[in-house]
Each structure stands twice: as C-alpha cells, then as structure tokens.
Design a protein around this motif. Structure first.
Motif, mmCIF file in Angstrom:
data_model
loop_
_atom_site.group_PDB
_atom_site.id
_atom_site.type_symbol
_atom_site.label_atom_id
_atom_site.label_comp_id
_atom_site.label_asym_id
_atom_site.label_seq_id
_atom_site.Cartn_x
_atom_site.Cartn_y
_atom_site.Cartn_z
ATOM 1 N N LEU A 21 9.210 0.070 98.856
ATOM 2 C CA LEU A 21 10.351 1.186 98.687
ATOM 3 C C LEU A 21 11.331 0.811 99.300
ATOM 4 O O LEU A 21 11.643 0.185 100.576
ATOM 5 C CB LEU A 21 9.532 2.347 99.356
ATOM 6 N N VAL A 22 12.420 0.577 98.596
ATOM 7 C CA VAL A 22 13.760 0.203 98.883
ATOM 8 C C VAL A 22 15.059 0.927 98.450
ATOM 9 O O VAL A 22 14.773 1.872 97.484
ATOM 10 C CB VAL A 22 14.329 -1.278 98.307
ATOM 11 N N GLN A 23 15.968 1.121 99.345
ATOM 12 C CA GLN A 23 16.993 2.231 99.230
ATOM 13 C C GLN A 23 18.397 1.388 98.951
ATOM 14 O O GLN A 23 18.718 0.317 99.594
ATOM 15 C CB GLN A 23 17.011 3.046 100.248
ATOM 16 N N LEU A 24 19.310 2.054 98.124
ATOM 17 C CA LEU A 24 20.719 1.469 97.924
ATOM 18 C C LEU A 24 21.608 2.433 98.650
ATOM 19 O O LEU A 24 21.424 3.764 97.873
ATOM 20 C CB LEU A 24 20.974 1.118 96.567
ATOM 21 N N PRO A 25 22.537 2.336 99.369
ATOM 22 C CA PRO A 25 23.447 3.454 99.773
ATOM 23 C C PRO A 25 24.293 3.678 98.779
ATOM 24 O O PRO A 25 24.643 2.781 97.792
ATOM 25 C CB PRO A 25 23.957 2.877 101.189
ATOM 26 N N ASP A 26 25.031 4.959 98.818
ATOM 27 C CA ASP A 26 25.996 5.281 97.938
ATOM 28 C C ASP A 26 27.465 4.666 98.361
ATOM 29 O O ASP A 26 27.788 5.272 99.473
ATOM 30 C CB ASP A 26 25.866 6.826 97.666
ATOM 31 N N GLU A 27 27.867 3.556 97.592
ATOM 32 C CA GLU A 27 29.283 3.283 98.349
ATOM 33 C C GLU A 27 30.112 3.266 97.076
ATOM 34 O O GLU A 27 29.784 3.008 95.855
ATOM 35 C CB GLU A 27 29.109 1.715 98.832
ATOM 36 N N PRO A 28 31.350 3.694 97.287
ATOM 37 C CA PRO A 28 32.331 3.719 96.081
ATOM 38 C C PRO A 28 32.631 2.453 95.495
ATOM 39 O O PRO A 28 32.651 2.399 94.112
ATOM 40 C CB PRO A 28 33.504 4.415 96.961
ATOM 41 N N ASP A 29 32.497 1.412 96.188
ATOM 42 C CA ASP A 29 32.898 -0.009 95.530
ATOM 43 C C ASP A 29 31.744 -0.386 94.449
ATOM 44 O O ASP A 29 31.813 -1.396 93.834
ATOM 45 C CB ASP A 29 33.338 -1.005 96.417
ATOM 46 N N LEU A 30 30.646 0.361 94.722
ATOM 47 C CA LEU A 30 29.430 0.182 93.682
ATOM 48 C C LEU A 30 29.223 0.908 92.466
ATOM 49 O O LEU A 30 28.425 0.845 91.806
ATOM 50 C CB LEU A 30 28.161 0.231 94.862
ATOM 51 N N ARG A 31 30.095 1.986 92.337
ATOM 52 C CA ARG A 31 29.985 2.906 91.519
ATOM 53 C C ARG A 31 30.727 2.421 90.117
ATOM 54 O O ARG A 31 31.473 1.408 89.930
ATOM 55 C CB ARG A 31 30.712 4.124 91.865
ATOM 56 N N ASN A 32 30.134 3.267 88.883
ATOM 57 C CA ASN A 32 30.990 2.938 87.551
ATOM 58 C C ASN A 32 31.934 4.061 87.148
ATOM 59 O O ASN A 32 32.407 4.707 88.063
ATOM 60 C CB ASN A 32 29.812 2.875 86.609
ATOM 61 N N VAL A 65 31.648 6.565 85.749
ATOM 62 C CA VAL A 65 31.559 8.002 85.528
ATOM 63 C C VAL A 65 30.851 8.664 86.920
ATOM 64 O O VAL A 65 30.424 9.738 87.255
ATOM 65 C CB VAL A 65 30.265 8.397 84.603
ATOM 66 N N GLY A 66 31.314 7.562 88.139
ATOM 67 C CA GLY A 66 31.021 7.955 89.635
ATOM 68 C C GLY A 66 29.621 7.687 90.251
ATOM 69 O O GLY A 66 29.587 8.055 91.233
#
Length: 158
Positions: free
Chosen positions: A43-54, A56-57
């Motif tokens: 079980l792994v997680q990825l934080p929500d970072e603006p630089d990783l967005r596409n 459509v957000g």
C-alpha cells in the motif's frame, strides 16, 4: 542482507519502503510514501502536489502509472528479496486503465496474484517465471480511479 526474519520465522518487511526510496530516486523525488508492505500486498501513497498535476487538475497519468508500478515493485521486493543473489526481479509489461479523473492524494494497493512458492518453484526448475501484480489506485474519497496489471519476472543472474 535485506531480508530480516524474526525468531518465529515470519518474514519482516518494514525495510522495503526505505530500500525503495534509496534505490528508486523517482519515488523519493515525488514523495511516494510506503504505508504497508508484505510479501502479498503493498500500500503506497502519492501526495497531491500542484507540480504533479495535469491539464484538468488531477495527478498526471505518468504519476499515476509510476505510483502503481512502484507499488507493484514494493510487493515484488518483499516477496522475492531473499533470491536477489540468484535472480533479478524485472517488470516485463503492464496494462493500465484510467477509469475516472483522480483528485487529491492517491493510494495504490498492489496484490501479488500468484503464490510466491509457485514462482520460486519455476525458478528452481530452471525456468524464468512471470507473475502478475494487480494494482488498484484510489483517490482521497476512496473512489477507484485506475486499475493496472504489472507482469514481473525473476531473471536468473549469470
């Protein structure tokens, strides 16, 4: 040696997250968090970072794929670390289905689809085994956004 066993013979796998962060710079760079890893599940997680967005957000498809592939690698490492002296785990191919636009932090659950003992029996018989790892990615609300399968092999070392 990476693999640690306690006195009861149960394999301890808390080292996997640290090993993955040290050996996979991408996981460290984007902030992948290793929540739980056993020889059957990661079980792994990825934080929500603006630089990783596409555009459509949501997290970019490359981030989602990377998270899923990393989760599949974590369970593979946990299941087969004890044979890395004689075989190298490698991804062979993958298939991914983006089912909904992801939003916010993501969680990937990777499940080994074949008993490790069966894979090892093939390796012991002189064959190069392949095995599937199924991955489900969910968003912050628990909605399934992505499914993928990563096929791995244990390539015998020469």
């Amino acid at each position: 040696m990476l693999l640690i066993s306690n006195l009861s013979g149960v394999t301890e796998t808390s080292w996997v997250g640290t090993a993955m962060r040290e050996s996979v710079p991408w996981a460290r760079t984007v902030g992948v968090e290793f929540v739980e890893t056993t020889a059957e599940r990661a079980l792994v997680q990825l934080p929500d970072e603006p630089d990783l967005r596409n555009h459509v957000g949501g997290p970019h498809a490359a981030m989602i794929f990377g998270l899923g592939e990393t989760a599949s690698g974590a369970v593979t490492l946990a299941a087969f670390a004890h044979v890395v002296q004689r075989a190298t785990p490698l991804p062979v191919r993958s298939e991914i289905a983006y089912r909904a636009v992801a939003r916010g932090p993501l969680t990937a659950e990777a499940l080994l689809q074949r008993p490790a003992a069966d894979v090892l029996a093939e390796l012991d018989a002189g064959r190069r085994p392949e095995f599937d790892v199924a991955v489900t990615v969910t968003d912050a609300e628990g909605r399934e956004t992505t499914r993928m399968t990563v096929v791995w092999t244990l390539r015998p070392n020469r």
